[in-house]
Design a protein around this motif. Structure first.
Motif, mmCIF file in Angstrom:
data_model
loop_
_atom_site.group_PDB
_atom_site.id
_atom_site.type_symbol
_atom_site.label_atom_id
_atom_site.label_comp_id
_atom_site.label_asym_id
_atom_site.label_seq_id
_atom_site.Cartn_x
_atom_site.Cartn_y
_atom_site.Cartn_z
ATOM 1 N N SER A 62 0.494 -4.583 -5.822
ATOM 2 C CA SER A 62 0.618 -3.177 -5.448
ATOM 3 C C SER A 62 -0.756 -2.546 -5.618
ATOM 4 N N VAL A 63 -1.362 -2.206 -4.504
ATOM 5 C CA VAL A 63 -2.746 -1.725 -4.538
ATOM 6 C C VAL A 63 -2.796 -0.330 -5.132
ATOM 7 N N ASP A 64 -3.665 -0.152 -6.110
ATOM 8 C CA ASP A 64 -3.869 1.141 -6.756
ATOM 9 C C ASP A 64 -4.584 2.071 -5.774
ATOM 10 N N GLN A 65 -3.897 3.128 -5.334
ATOM 11 C CA GLN A 65 -4.476 4.017 -4.327
ATOM 12 C C GLN A 65 -5.643 4.843 -4.857
ATOM 13 N N THR A 66 -5.738 4.987 -6.167
ATOM 14 C CA THR A 66 -6.869 5.746 -6.713
ATOM 15 C C THR A 66 -8.158 4.938 -6.652
ATOM 16 N N ASN A 67 -8.045 3.604 -6.719
ATOM 17 C CA ASN A 67 -9.231 2.749 -6.620
ATOM 18 C C ASN A 67 -8.814 1.413 -6.012
ATOM 19 N N PRO A 68 -8.478 1.423 -4.702
ATOM 20 C CA PRO A 68 -7.927 0.212 -4.081
ATOM 21 C C PRO A 68 -8.892 -0.969 -4.084
ATOM 22 N N ASP A 69 -10.187 -0.714 -3.882
ATOM 23 C CA ASP A 69 -11.151 -1.818 -3.836
ATOM 24 C C ASP A 69 -11.209 -2.553 -5.164
ATOM 25 N N LEU A 70 -11.248 -1.789 -6.264
ATOM 26 C CA LEU A 70 -11.344 -2.402 -7.583
ATOM 27 C C LEU A 70 -10.085 -3.197 -7.909
ATOM 28 N N LYS A 119 11.538 -5.502 2.709
ATOM 29 C CA LYS A 119 10.637 -6.455 3.356
ATOM 30 C C LYS A 119 10.234 -7.563 2.381
ATOM 31 N N GLU A 120 9.911 -7.189 1.144
ATOM 32 C CA GLU A 120 9.525 -8.188 0.149
ATOM 33 C C GLU A 120 10.687 -9.136 -0.146
ATOM 34 N N LYS A 121 11.891 -8.589 -0.256
ATOM 35 C CA LYS A 121 13.048 -9.445 -0.562
ATOM 36 C C LYS A 121 13.267 -10.472 0.555
ATOM 37 N N GLY A 122 13.194 -10.024 1.807
ATOM 38 C CA GLY A 122 13.351 -10.947 2.922
ATOM 39 C C GLY A 122 12.290 -12.025 2.918
ATOM 40 N N PHE A 173 0.854 -1.184 0.000
ATOM 41 C CA PHE A 173 0.000 0.000 0.000
ATOM 42 C C PHE A 173 0.894 1.239 0.000
ATOM 43 N N ASP A 174 0.274 2.378 -0.242
ATOM 44 C CA ASP A 174 0.921 3.680 -0.067
ATOM 45 C C ASP A 174 1.880 4.038 -1.185
ATOM 46 N N GLU A 175 3.202 4.077 -0.868
ATOM 47 C CA GLU A 175 4.163 4.688 -1.780
ATOM 48 C C GLU A 175 4.384 3.855 -3.047
ATOM 49 N N THR A 176 4.939 4.519 -4.043
ATOM 50 C CA THR A 176 5.328 3.827 -5.265
ATOM 51 C C THR A 176 6.444 2.844 -4.926
ATOM 52 N N LEU A 177 6.245 1.578 -5.281
ATOM 53 C CA LEU A 177 7.151 0.517 -4.849
ATOM 54 C C LEU A 177 8.586 0.746 -5.287
ATOM 55 N N ASN A 178 8.787 1.211 -6.521
ATOM 56 C CA ASN A 178 10.154 1.335 -7.019
ATOM 57 C C ASN A 178 10.930 2.485 -6.373
ATOM 58 N N ASN A 179 10.240 3.297 -5.541
ATOM 59 C CA ASN A 179 10.931 4.374 -4.827
ATOM 60 C C ASN A 179 10.802 4.207 -3.316
ATOM 61 N N ALA A 180 10.330 3.047 -2.876
ATOM 62 C CA ALA A 180 10.129 2.786 -1.446
ATOM 63 C C ALA A 180 11.020 1.616 -1.045
ATOM 64 N N PHE A 221 0.567 -10.808 3.098
ATOM 65 C CA PHE A 221 1.589 -10.108 3.865
ATOM 66 C C PHE A 221 1.566 -8.645 3.453
ATOM 67 N N VAL A 222 1.157 -7.769 4.361
ATOM 68 C CA VAL A 222 1.058 -6.332 4.078
ATOM 69 C C VAL A 222 2.329 -5.653 4.573
ATOM 70 N N THR A 223 3.032 -4.961 3.680
ATOM 71 C CA THR A 223 4.361 -4.434 4.009
ATOM 72 C C THR A 223 4.341 -3.065 4.689
ATOM 73 N N THR A 224 3.153 -2.502 4.892
ATOM 74 C CA THR A 224 3.040 -1.221 5.602
ATOM 75 C C THR A 224 2.070 -1.397 6.770
ATOM 76 N N SER A 225 1.662 -0.289 7.355
ATOM 77 C CA SER A 225 0.742 -0.340 8.501
ATOM 78 C C SER A 225 -0.715 -0.485 8.083
ATOM 79 N N LYS A 226 -0.968 -0.705 6.797
ATOM 80 C CA LYS A 226 -2.341 -0.662 6.278
ATOM 81 C C LYS A 226 -3.035 -2.023 6.239
#
Length: 345
Positions: A231-239, A209-212, A196-203, A255-260
């Motif tokens: 990678s959940v689309d923040q503009t329409n996460p449910d869809l 966490k994913e590599k581990g 969730f949240d940030e763009t993966l390639n810049n986070a 496995f959720v890599t953030t607090s979300k």
């Protein structure tokens, strides 16, 4: 034994008092020639500064600024403010000026703007949460070029020269999450790494966490897990989640890599059977409520309050007492479930 002053040392070395001050306190730029002269004199006289007396005599107020995401936009960061306040209270009687600066956790532009403002204010040190990797490297390099000491927390960035870091070993935390997932998900099912949240390639923190997590499963003998990434689309996460679940009907562990984690559980309601297993991070109120209901199996506690408190304390004691800061302070990886939750609250 004679008590040497900075003025005495400057006269012996044939340099200015300012140069001696920069050498002793290890800040600012000094030529190699001047550094050698001062270091030689300090060794000959066995100079031992009195940091408290020096701080009071010079009437120097050390400015240490903390740059972190706005807790009003992401309440994971609220305990970090509590950690800052704890350090402020403990060092209230010393000449230390601690200020907080917030940036939007979803905006690289906000991150750059806030760090530009802090740079212009020329503090002695910055404690930074480097949420955006590329922009953080640029910010750290700018601070260092200006002679500003930088320490990071929560997410570690890799530079040619080491930079101080307080937080979890994020790669290892991913492995811990994988080990937990291995114990609760049969190997005939798929496991999803959910960002969730940030763009993966810049986070970098999510990547570590994913590599581990993936490395743990890749090293298992005879296991038949399929590890997927969403990678959940923040503009329409449910869809984005619904479409993913339609195409991946064997997904059983998330496995959720953030607090979300709570966002994922909310979106999963009505989509699947109720025994889906979720592992995530952080003791947010929403996550705690779902942990109590066993709708989240495990949470990994990152101790955000302790991270900022320790990060600030190391910086303050470095300036006040000339203490050396640890290059890396790794905190324990807390594994929280519904049974031991009370001990963390």
């Amino acid at each position: 034994m004679k008590k040497y002053t900075i003025k005495d040392i400057a006269e012996l070395a044939g340099v200015s008092k300012g140069t001696v001050d920069r050498v002793i306190h290890k800040r600012g730029k000094v030529s190699q020639k001047a550094l050698d002269k001062v270091t030689k004199i300090l060794g000959e006289i066995d100079y031992q500064p009195n940091p408290i007396a020096r701080n009071l005599k010079n009437n120097k107020v050390y400015q240490i600024f903390v740059v972190l995401p706005d807790p009003k936009e992401d309440n994971f960061w609220a305990p970090c403010v509590e950690g800052v306040n704890q350090a402020v209270e403990e060092f209230r009687s010393f000449l230390v000026d601690i200020r907080l600066f917030f940036y939007k956790p979803t905006s690289t532009a906000s991150f750059k703007e806030v760090n530009k403002k802090v740079l212009e204010l020329e503090p002695d040190a910055v404690l930074l949460s480097p949420l955006f990797h590329k922009e953080s490297i640029s910010a750290v390099n700018n601070y260092r070029s200006a002679g500003i000491v930088v320490s990071t927390f929560n997410s570690q960035i890799v530079l040619e020269e080491a930079i101080n870091y307080v937080g979890l070993d994020l790669y290892q935390s991913g492995r811990v999450a994988a080990k937990l997932m291995h114990t609760i998900v049969p190997d005939t099912h798929d496991i999803v790494i959910c960002h969730f949240d940030e763009t993966l390639n810049n986070a970098i923190h999510m990547q570590q966490k994913e590599k581990g997590f993936r490395d743990y499963f890749s090293e298992l003998d005879g296991a038949d897990y399929t590890i997927l990434t969403l990678s959940v689309d923040q503009t329409n996460p449910d869809l984005s989640l619904v479409n993913f679940l339609k195409s991946q009907d064997k997904a059983f562990g998330f496995f959720v890599t953030t607090s979300k984690s709570y966002n994922l559980v909310e979106m999963l309601q009505g989509q699947r059977q109720k025994n889906i297993k979720v592992i995530g991070y952080d003791l947010l109120d929403e996550n705690i409520d779902l942990l109590k209901k066993d709708m989240i199996s495990f949470l990994i506690h990152q101790s955000p309050r302790t991270q900022t408190y320790l990060g600030l304390t190391y910086l303050i004691e470095h300036f006040l007492f000339n203490k050396e800061m640890p290059n890396k302070k790794l905190l324990p990886i807390g594994i929280v479930n519904s049974e031991n939750l009370i001990t963390y609250l």
